[in-house]
Enzyme design. Sequence first.
Site: not given
Ligand SMILES: *Cc1c(COP(=O)(O)O)cnc(C)c1O
Length: 372
Positions: A48, A134, A177, A181, A206, A209, A229
């Site tokens: 990522n 997620h 999101e 993801s 969120d 990505h 990421k």
């Molecule tokens: C990877 C991810 C997270 C977590 O983030 P980290 O910093 O890796 O803990 C949260 N939400 C989504 C949608 C993700 O893909």
Amino acid sequence: MPALDKMAAEKLAELEAAHLRREIATVEPFPFMRVRKAGQELINFCSNDYLGLAQHPAVKKAAAEAAEKYGAGAGASRHVTGTHPLYAELETQLAALKQAEAACVFGSGYLANIGVIPALVGKGDLILMDKLSHACLYDGAKLSGAEVKRFSHNDLSSLNKLLKEKDSYNHILIVTETIFSMDGHAAPVGELLALAEENDAWLLTDDAHGFGVIHPEHRAHVQVGTLSKAVGCYGGYVAASKPVIELIRNRARSLMFTTALPPAIIAGALAALKVMAAEPEHGEQALANARKFTAALELPEAQSAIVPVIMGEAEAATATSKKLAEGGFLVQAIRPPTVPNGTSRLRFTFSSLHVDKDIDDLIYFIKNNKLI
Ligand SMILES: *Cc1c(COP(=O)(O)O)cnc(C)c1O
């Protein structure tokens, strides 16, 4: 065998039989999206690190210098020893980038979600969550004690139906999101925001990505994201209005009861944000790389740096992932419970660090072996 070990062995055997057992492989990373796994060099198509910032010289240098100057660890929670000055700088930057009044940095994106959601809603409130959200959004929702209902993926009419019950609750939080993801496509954030406002509900997105790759037109009331990421470092954040951030600082247990991030990580993230702002071409390149791949394989055009190829059963996804490794490509098979049953998939991710030849070789190998 002791009862505890017997239980563990039985559960593992069940996972094995369903092709759902996971192994955490040892994979050594190198620059330019190369890794070494079991002695073999592979091109990484499942990172990522979309902009290659984990390996960017300016980011590495900033992290190394901060470690040298301030030490390896933070020593305590931000609520105990106070906040490193670099934190304030990072939070100001993040708030500006998210066009919000304020931001708060967490230990990870996971920690942000399980802290933010319970800080905002609880018993007597309703969370309406996109079905494909997620795991950490679900975990945050569960921890909050609010009632949780899922709406069909990206389906406004399904959400609208659930909103009809709003009068039975004190507050409603809609959760989605921005870029999904495991699917790579976008949520209709503008429409969700309008629907939230019509119904006196709040929207939390969120952007794990999207950040750094896709530039959103609409901003939610609460924007969560990660520094792990595209930012290439580690950590999470939330951006919102000043009172909301102040409340989160006072109530989020995953902020209060955990140690602050190491100064090197904060310094690295700050440097990465600078590179992101000065060189937007990295995000464009990651997207262009994903689109080169989808065009060549006649898949739907990539909307982000993530391209899923649904294989169905877990076994099929695992077998294809193994074949890709034989060809020199690291592509992870994604299986339940990460994705719904029957939708096991290969999840290809593209980075600005992939060069044309990397992607051409991948496409050639897939076509030549009729892998998809
Ligand atoms: C990877 C991810 C997270 C977590 O983030 P980290 O910093 O890796 O803990 C949260 N939400 C989504 C949608 C993700 O893909």
